[in-house]
Design a protein around this motif. Structure first.
Motif, PDB file in Angstrom:
ATOM      1  N   PHE A   1      49.929  56.968  36.291  1.00 19.59           N
ATOM      2  CA  PHE A   1      48.708  56.217  36.567  1.00 19.59           C
ATOM      3  C   PHE A   1      48.466  55.199  35.450  1.00 19.59           C
ATOM      4  O   PHE A   1      47.364  55.070  34.927  1.00 19.59           O
ATOM      5  CB  PHE A   1      47.520  57.154  36.786  1.00 19.59           C
ATOM      6  CG  PHE A   1      47.686  58.030  37.991  1.00 19.59           C
ATOM      7  CD1 PHE A   1      47.547  57.515  39.264  1.00 19.59           C
ATOM      8  CD2 PHE A   1      48.044  59.362  37.857  1.00 19.59           C
ATOM      9  CE1 PHE A   1      47.740  58.304  40.386  1.00 19.59           C
ATOM     10  CE2 PHE A   1      48.247  60.164  38.963  1.00 19.59           C
ATOM     11  CZ  PHE A   1      48.088  59.632  40.238  1.00 19.59           C
ATOM     12  N   THR A   2      49.531  54.505  35.105  1.00 16.41           N
ATOM     13  CA  THR A   2      49.496  53.437  34.119  1.00 16.41           C
ATOM     14  C   THR A   2      48.753  53.874  32.850  1.00 16.41           C
ATOM     15  O   THR A   2      47.848  53.192  32.378  1.00 16.41           O
ATOM     16  CB  THR A   2      48.871  52.166  34.727  1.00 16.41           C
ATOM     17  OG1 THR A   2      49.273  52.068  36.087  1.00 16.41           O
ATOM     18  CG2 THR A   2      49.349  50.922  34.024  1.00 16.41           C
ATOM     19  N   GLY A   3      49.178  55.036  32.354  1.00 16.80           N
ATOM     20  CA  GLY A   3      48.658  55.483  31.066  1.00 16.80           C
ATOM     21  C   GLY A   3      47.379  56.288  31.140  1.00 16.80           C
ATOM     22  O   GLY A   3      46.879  56.773  30.132  1.00 16.80           O
TER      23      GLY A   3
ATOM     24  N   ARG B   1      43.489  39.113  31.684  1.00 20.08           N
ATOM     25  CA  ARG B   1      43.806  38.458  32.955  1.00 20.08           C
ATOM     26  C   ARG B   1      42.967  37.209  33.254  1.00 20.08           C
ATOM     27  O   ARG B   1      43.518  36.184  33.653  1.00 20.08           O
ATOM     28  CB  ARG B   1      43.690  39.472  34.100  1.00 20.08           C
ATOM     29  CG  ARG B   1      43.877  38.786  35.428  1.00 20.08           C
ATOM     30  CD  ARG B   1      44.083  39.709  36.563  1.00 20.08           C
ATOM     31  NE  ARG B   1      44.257  38.874  37.742  1.00 20.08           N
ATOM     32  CZ  ARG B   1      44.712  39.289  38.882  1.00 20.08           C
ATOM     33  NH1 ARG B   1      45.056  40.533  39.014  1.00 20.08           N
ATOM     34  NH2 ARG B   1      44.837  38.479  39.894  1.00 20.08           N
TER      35      ARG B   1
ATOM     36  N   SER C   1      44.446  34.176  31.571  1.00 22.10           N
ATOM     37  CA  SER C   1      45.664  33.586  32.145  1.00 22.10           C
ATOM     38  C   SER C   1      45.375  33.011  33.531  1.00 22.10           C
ATOM     39  O   SER C   1      45.944  32.004  33.925  1.00 22.10           O
ATOM     40  CB  SER C   1      46.815  34.593  32.185  1.00 22.10           C
ATOM     41  OG  SER C   1      46.574  35.615  33.113  1.00 22.10           O
ATOM     42  N   ASP C   2      44.438  33.629  34.254  1.00 14.91           N
ATOM     43  CA  ASP C   2      44.060  33.079  35.560  1.00 14.91           C
ATOM     44  C   ASP C   2      43.398  31.707  35.407  1.00 14.91           C
ATOM     45  O   ASP C   2      43.581  30.823  36.242  1.00 14.91           O
ATOM     46  CB  ASP C   2      43.093  34.019  36.293  1.00 14.91           C
ATOM     47  CG  ASP C   2      43.830  35.194  36.929  1.00 14.91           C
ATOM     48  OD1 ASP C   2      45.083  35.174  36.901  1.00 14.91           O
ATOM     49  OD2 ASP C   2      43.177  36.108  37.433  1.00 14.91           O
TER      50      ASP C   2
ATOM     51  N   HIS D   1      50.877  32.939  31.814  1.00 15.64           N
ATOM     52  CA  HIS D   1      50.884  34.272  32.432  1.00 15.64           C
ATOM     53  C   HIS D   1      51.711  35.276  31.653  1.00 15.64           C
ATOM     54  O   HIS D   1      51.463  36.470  31.712  1.00 15.64           O
ATOM     55  CB  HIS D   1      51.384  34.184  33.874  1.00 15.64           C
ATOM     56  CG  HIS D   1      50.300  33.813  34.835  1.00 15.64           C
ATOM     57  ND1 HIS D   1      49.283  34.677  35.160  1.00 15.64           N
ATOM     58  CD2 HIS D   1      50.048  32.676  35.501  1.00 15.64           C
ATOM     59  CE1 HIS D   1      48.458  34.088  35.993  1.00 15.64           C
ATOM     60  NE2 HIS D   1      48.898  32.858  36.219  1.00 15.64           N
ATOM     61  N   THR D   2      52.718  34.762  30.927  1.00 10.23           N
ATOM     62  CA  THR D   2      53.570  35.685  30.162  1.00 10.23           C
ATOM     63  C   THR D   2      52.779  36.430  29.098  1.00 10.23           C
ATOM     64  O   THR D   2      53.230  37.437  28.577  1.00 10.23           O
ATOM     65  CB  THR D   2      54.693  34.905  29.462  1.00 10.23           C
ATOM     66  OG1 THR D   2      54.107  33.775  28.805  1.00 10.23           O
ATOM     67  CG2 THR D   2      55.743  34.419  30.446  1.00 10.23           C
TER      68      THR D   2
ATOM     69  N   HIS E   1      49.699  37.660  29.631  1.00 10.45           N
ATOM     70  CA  HIS E   1      48.718  38.557  30.249  1.00 10.45           C
ATOM     71  C   HIS E   1      49.118  40.025  30.081  1.00 10.45           C
ATOM     72  O   HIS E   1      50.168  40.456  30.523  1.00 10.45           O
ATOM     73  CB  HIS E   1      48.586  38.171  31.736  1.00 10.45           C
ATOM     74  CG  HIS E   1      47.960  39.217  32.599  1.00 10.45           C
ATOM     75  ND1 HIS E   1      48.168  39.283  33.947  1.00 10.45           N
ATOM     76  CD2 HIS E   1      47.147  40.234  32.306  1.00 10.45           C
ATOM     77  CE1 HIS E   1      47.514  40.306  34.438  1.00 10.45           C
ATOM     78  NE2 HIS E   1      46.889  40.903  33.466  1.00 10.45           N
TER      79      HIS E   1
ATOM     80  N   GLN F   1      47.069  46.086  33.541  1.00  6.38           N
ATOM     81  CA  GLN F   1      47.667  46.808  34.664  1.00  6.38           C
ATOM     82  C   GLN F   1      48.719  46.003  35.424  1.00  6.38           C
ATOM     83  O   GLN F   1      49.806  46.481  35.689  1.00  6.38           O
ATOM     84  CB  GLN F   1      46.550  47.178  35.623  1.00  6.38           C
ATOM     85  CG  GLN F   1      47.036  47.916  36.836  1.00  6.38           C
ATOM     86  CD  GLN F   1      46.456  49.299  36.884  1.00  6.38           C
ATOM     87  OE1 GLN F   1      45.393  49.583  36.359  1.00  6.38           O
ATOM     88  NE2 GLN F   1      47.175  50.200  37.510  1.00  6.38           N
ATOM     89  N   THR F   2      48.389  44.769  35.791  1.00  5.33           N
ATOM     90  CA  THR F   2      49.343  43.996  36.581  1.00  5.33           C
ATOM     91  C   THR F   2      50.111  43.000  35.726  1.00  5.33           C
ATOM     92  O   THR F   2      50.926  42.252  36.222  1.00  5.33           O
ATOM     93  CB  THR F   2      48.639  43.235  37.722  1.00  5.33           C
ATOM     94  OG1 THR F   2      47.588  42.460  37.149  1.00  5.33           O
ATOM     95  CG2 THR F   2      48.082  44.175  38.740  1.00  5.33           C
TER      96      THR F   2
ATOM     97  N   LYS G   1      51.678  42.612  31.453  1.00  5.32           N
ATOM     98  CA  LYS G   1      52.584  43.384  30.606  1.00  5.32           C
ATOM     99  C   LYS G   1      51.873  44.628  30.091  1.00  5.32           C
ATOM    100  O   LYS G   1      50.690  44.596  29.773  1.00  5.32           O
ATOM    101  CB  LYS G   1      53.037  42.516  29.434  1.00  5.32           C
ATOM    102  CG  LYS G   1      53.955  41.391  29.882  1.00  5.32           C
ATOM    103  CD  LYS G   1      54.844  40.922  28.747  1.00  5.32           C
ATOM    104  CE  LYS G   1      55.979  40.087  29.254  1.00  5.32           C
ATOM    105  NZ  LYS G   1      55.530  38.805  29.830  1.00  5.32           N
ATOM    106  N   ILE G   2      52.635  45.691  30.030  1.00  4.34           N
ATOM    107  CA  ILE G   2      52.091  46.917  29.469  1.00  4.34           C
ATOM    108  C   ILE G   2      52.727  47.096  28.102  1.00  4.34           C
ATOM    109  O   ILE G   2      53.946  47.147  27.984  1.00  4.34           O
ATOM    110  CB  ILE G   2      52.364  48.095  30.410  1.00  4.34           C
ATOM    111  CG1 ILE G   2      51.555  47.861  31.687  1.00  4.34           C
ATOM    112  CG2 ILE G   2      51.995  49.416  29.763  1.00  4.34           C
ATOM    113  CD1 ILE G   2      51.807  48.821  32.781  1.00  4.34           C
TER     114      ILE G   2
ATOM    115  N   ILE H   1      38.850  48.226  32.991  1.00  5.24           N
ATOM    116  CA  ILE H   1      39.781  49.345  33.111  1.00  5.24           C
ATOM    117  C   ILE H   1      41.214  48.853  33.340  1.00  5.24           C
ATOM    118  O   ILE H   1      42.175  49.416  32.813  1.00  5.24           O
ATOM    119  CB  ILE H   1      39.293  50.303  34.225  1.00  5.24           C
ATOM    120  CG1 ILE H   1      40.092  51.591  34.243  1.00  5.24           C
ATOM    121  CG2 ILE H   1      39.303  49.653  35.578  1.00  5.24           C
ATOM    122  CD1 ILE H   1      39.396  52.686  35.027  1.00  5.24           C
ATOM    123  N   GLN H   2      41.355  47.728  34.074  1.00  2.67           N
ATOM    124  CA  GLN H   2      42.694  47.200  34.337  1.00  2.67           C
ATOM    125  C   GLN H   2      43.336  46.663  33.064  1.00  2.67           C
ATOM    126  O   GLN H   2      44.547  46.718  32.912  1.00  2.67           O
ATOM    127  CB  GLN H   2      42.646  46.060  35.373  1.00  2.67           C
ATOM    128  CG  GLN H   2      42.268  46.517  36.767  1.00  2.67           C
ATOM    129  CD  GLN H   2      40.782  46.465  37.021  1.00  2.67           C
ATOM    130  OE1 GLN H   2      39.983  46.460  36.078  1.00  2.67           O
ATOM    131  NE2 GLN H   2      40.388  46.449  38.278  1.00  2.67           N
TER     132      GLN H   2
END
Lengths: 380, 249, 324
Positions: free
Chosen positions: C136-138, C236, C239-240, C246-247, C249, C252-253, C255-256, C271-272
């Motif tokens: 769950f992504t950490g 996000r 970068s949006d 974007h690299t 960012h 969640q969607t 880079k982790i 949370i994301q």
């Protein structure tokens, strides 16, 4: 009895939620502050099919039921009631009225672009001296054989400037009182139409509201909807359906405020713990949630009646009355829970409170709804 | 040309993660399910390619491995614009099992391009797309952030540690895609939602085989110590703390 | 029986990442009562190859083949599987980076070896073989049992650390059997990101959010990152908005990442976003809003305007550096 939504209804709800989060939330505060019309937002709303979602696909609409409409209106109103009122007027007053009572030629020419959302519709009933009492129309429509000549002033018209298609109520036979009223499809750029100044409103500031003046405006006869004298009945029938849109809007304003209050009370700390752990706050949340749930059930019940071809006048009025009143209560409590933060624009709830107030006033005040409900119950 | 997009049904990314059955299973109660974000971007890109292809891409199919619970997200994929769908009717046990099921279900489907998200936001396996290629013995390109199609030529941009590479590949192939592949997922429109109900969503029985791994249990991260606050006029102290206490600078 | 570890090189050089992997494989081999063999694909000189021994590898297998100049998923996976079979490896270790994600699943299928991606520790049990990974992504961890005889693990970055030993490892050259059918993808063009520390590699990441108000205010973020020899990142919305590429960012969607130090400036901590940085060893939050959720996950926090705090931080770090 079945309280489950269908897969499609849920998909529409989610689509409306995604749209509101992605496209409306970002600049809703700024648009409210500057009273800027959401031109691009409405365009995107139209591309998704939300501007004519209940219109028969044969007339380029979405073909969805009223339950779906309620769900979508709630989600959009949670974030931005200015956008949802534009959507509501277009869907449940203008498109509904045209689809139900317009003839094929009128539907082909006017309903289709409205259903596609390429054009926006407005509903012109209220006058400076005829608000709740719509029988007293002073705008006149003089029968000139193959056309009518309109003169008079309409007030509080939602989307007056951005709309291209007006549905206008006007008196043709004053001696017949409200049986003499007609309804016309009028193109906004017709010669003789002028707009009053942009109304500087308390809430829903991003929707454009104006008065509209008619000076010898020529309207072809084929633009009259229904028989001679059908206008008042049309106005009332359209309002009956429109009420469901505003009821759902009030519901959305309330549930949006509730969501924000819940989130805030779980984050904000006071006396060493999140304020949600204080009973004073927790009980407020409980009371708010019960009201929102009641309003939602009333809205959905009325929508279900409409979808199943049953009378929904009384239930629609109940939904509108209750949802609007609790929207005022719930948003006020949401501001209270937020404390000082609730009173500043950044936290949205003060705006929701300003928006809630209008739902008690337009498309039939709370008092008018009580007349409708009581007449329905007390009539012999 | 036919494109297949692999879809995983995952909890909404804002879901509060809880476990039940003595921490042996994820608590699905009240969870809102969504299309795995990377898969949704893959589908979006597939649709963009189809729309720009002038008919060269004739069909976009979606596939998932899951029980009936996974149907709403498949229906959503159809509403967004996929032409048809396949659901392999079994629990998604592990990446190996899921990839094997997909490979079995599509081996005769004649797909030229298979897209899969680089990972799923639930169990973060990061493996299904690449495994499908291995089962089908077809080429694959990983961490793809761009797919372009001109004429019949497909070019892929992949991220590697330290840069990016532009790739070409033989067909059929699997592209494992990551963020950047499409700007943002599409919201289904009314027409799409209405049409989704009429589009075919085939349910196929799972092939024989078993997973190679299984979950023994879950745990939540330990609660973090409270944040140590430093006064905004004392930034120097913060730097000292990072140096002497946290020892990270 | 052995543990095989696939070590990636960049233009013939190993990175800390490779040494962490060898350290992990060595510790794992010890628990299994065997030794670790490191595999390197590409042109790497002998001294560099030998360096893998310093982290515990007892044997180093080098594969050098011109056709393997660029990463080709199928060919590389095949080479690794062939070496695994030759070495009778029962555990094969990868990094959970781009390369690992491209290869570990292929090797898993070829050897019918259960894969666990993003492993964060040594096995908690050997029989049954149980390893921990983030899910769950950490937001949670799972203990995963690998049921197959052979196992493939990919290690989450910065989760194990480096342990040096003195080991004079033997280097062995291996010639894989490859056919044209293994090379069906082709690299046409390469863009290298040079000079800058890569976000994924950075030990220290300085990240900005919407609270930075606009791209023109990124100066102190870049300066601070440069002082640390770290990288810059963003949330996000940034970068949006197109303020940053974007690299950068993270979330969640995006880079982790799991750096040693993550500095979040003007990021509220949705949370994301937190999902992408929560594995960082130390998080510093700078935000005007004392209730911003970022403070929930931060180790150190300053309530204040990031645009005022960051320049002061730059000065303080310069002073610290001057003191040596």
């Amino acid at each position: 009895m079945n309280f489950e939504f269908t897969e499609e209804q849920l998909m529409i709800r989610d689509a409306a939620r995604d749209f509101a989060q992605r496209e409306l939330l970002g600049d809703v505060i700024e648009r409210d502050a500057t009273a800027t019309f959401p031109t691009e937002h409405v365009k995107k709303l139209a591309e998704l099919g939300f501007m004519g979602m209940m219109v028969d696909p044969k007339y380029d609409g979405g073909g969805m039921d009223t339950v779906s409409y309620i769900l979508a209106m709630e989600e959009i109103s949670k974030i931005d009631a200015s956008v949802s009122v534009i959507m509501s007027v277009n869907n449940s007053l203008v498109c509904y009225g045209l689809q139900k009572y317009g003839n094929e030629a009128q539907k082909e020419k006017y309903l289709k672009p409205l259903a596609r959302g390429e054009k926006i519709g407005a509903y012109l009933l209220s006058e400076p001296e005829a608000g709740s009492d719509a029988t007293m129309q002073r705008t006149t429509a003089e029968d000139k054989g193959d056309h009518y000549i309109l003169n008079g002033t309409k007030n509080w018209i939602t989307s007056a400037n951005s709309a291209s298609t007006y549905l206008v109520m006007a008196q043709t036979h004053p001696e017949k009182r409200h049986h003499g009223i007609n309804v016309f499809i009028v193109e906004k750029d017709s010669p003789g139409i002028s707009l009053g100044p942009h109304e500087d409103k308390m809430g829903m500031r991003s929707s454009d509201t104006h008065s509209v003046m008619f000076t010898d405006v020529k309207v072809p006869k084929e633009n009259r909807i229904g028989e001679d004298g059908f206008g008042f009945k049309f106005a009332m029938k359209a309002l009956e359906a429109g009420r469901l849109g505003i009821a759902a809007q009030a519901l959305g304003i309330a549930s949006g405020a509730l969501e924000r209050a819940i989130q805030y009370s779980k984050e904000r700390k006071a006396f060493g713990t999140e304020i949600a752990n204080h009973q004073a706050i927790a009980f407020k949340i409980a009371d708010m949630a019960v009201k929102v749930e009641n309003a939602r059930n009333l809205c959905l019940k009325a929508a279900w009646l409409k979808d199943n071809g049953k009378p929904f006048t009384t239930e629609g009025s109940m939904a509108k009355l209750y949802a609007a009143d609790i929207a005022m209560e719930v948003t006020t409590e949401a501001v209270q829970i937020h404390g000082g933060y609730g009173y500043v624009k950044e936290y949205h709830v003060e705006r929701l409170m300003r928006e809630a107030k209008l739902t008690q006033i337009y498309e039939g005040t709370s008092e008018i709804q009580k007349i409708v409900i009581s007449r329905g119950l007390l009539r012999d | 040309m036919k494109i297949l997009v692999c879809i995983s049904n995952v909890p909404d990314t804002t879901t509060k993660i809880r476990f039940v059955d003595d921490n042996k299973a994820f608590d699905k109660n009240g969870v809102q399910w969504i299309i795995n974000p990377w898969d949704e971007l893959a589908l979006t890109r597939a649709l963009e390619l189809k729309e720009a292809s002038g008919g060269a891409i004739e069909k976009i199919s979606v596939i998932t491995v899951g029980t009936k619970d996974a149907e709403p997200v498949m229906r959503k994929a159809l509403a967004i614009g996929a032409d048809d769908g396949i659901r392999v009717d079994t629990e998604a046990k592990d990446a190996y099992y899921v990839a094997m099921q997909i490979a079995e279900a599509i081996k005769d489907g004649g797909y030229d391009m298979i897209l899969a998200g680089i990972e799923s936001s639930d169990y973060n396996g990061s493996a299904v797309g690449r495994m499908i290629a291995e089962f089908l013995e077809i080429p694959s390109v990983s961490s793809v952030s761009k797919i372009e199609m001109e004429g019949g030529n497909i070019s892929l941009k992949r991220e590697i540690d330290g840069g990016t590479e532009v790739m070409e590949t033989e067909l059929p192939f699997v592209a494992i895609v990551q963020k950047g592949i499409a700007l943002e997922p599409r919201i289904p429109n009314m027409r799409g939602i209405m049409m989704a109900r009429k589009k075919p969503l085939a349910v196929v029985a799972p092939a024989d085989g078993d997973a190679l791994t299984e979950f023994a249990g879950f745990e939540l991260p330990e609660a973090k110590a409270a944040c140590k606050m430093v006064d905004e006029d004392n930034v120097k102290e913060l730097v000292n703390l990072l140096h002497t206490e946290a020892k990270v600078i | 029986m052995s543990v095989l570890v696939y070590t990636e090189n960049w233009d013939g050089k190993f990175k800390k990442l490779s040494y962490e992997l060898v350290s992990y494989a060595t510790a794992l081999a010890k628990e299994l009562g065997t030794s670790a063999t490191a595999l390197s694909i590409g042109n790497v000189d002998e001294t560099e190859l030998k360096s893998l021994g310093n982290y515990g590898a007892s044997k180093i297998i080098s594969v050098s083949d011109d056709r393997l100049a660029n990463l080709v998923n199928s060919a590389y996976s095949k080479v690794i599987a062939q070496v695994a079979e030759k070495e009778e490896a029962n555990v094969i270790v990868f990094s959970n980076n781009f390369g690992g994600k491209a290869l570990a699943p292929g090797v898993s299928v070829k050897l019918k070896a259960g894969l666990v991606a993003g492993v964060t520790a040594l096995p908690s049990s050997i029989e049954p073989f149980t390893v921990k990974k983030a899910v769950f992504t950490g937001k949670a961890f799972a203990n995963v049992v690998v049921k197959s005889d052979k196992k493939v693990l990919s290690l989450a970055r910065n989760s194990f650390g480096i342990s040096e030993t003195d080991n004079n490892a033997a280097i062995e050259i291996f010639t894989p059997e490859l056919s044209d059918g293994d090379f069906r993808t082709n690299v046409k063009d390469v863009t290298k990101v040079m000079g800058k520390v890569l976000l994924m590699d950075a030990e220290i990441v300085v990240s900005g959010g919407r609270g930075m108000k606009g791209p023109e205010n990124w100066g102190p973020i870049e300066e601070l990152a440069e002082l640390f020899g770290g990288a810059t990142a963003c949330s996000r919305p940034v970068s949006d908005e197109g303020w940053r590429p974007h690299t950068e960012h993270t979330g969640q969607t995006g880079k982790i990442i799991a750096p040693n130090l993550y500095i979040a400036a003007g990021i509220s901590g949705a949370i994301q976003h937190v999902a992408g940085v929560s594995s960082s060893k130390c998080i510093v939050a700078i935000n005007k809003d004392p209730d911003a959720p970022i403070f929930e996950v931060a180790d150190y926090g300053i309530v204040g305007d990031a645009m005022k705090v960051l320049p002061q931080m730059v000065e303080a770090v310069k002073e610290l550096k001057a003191e040596g």
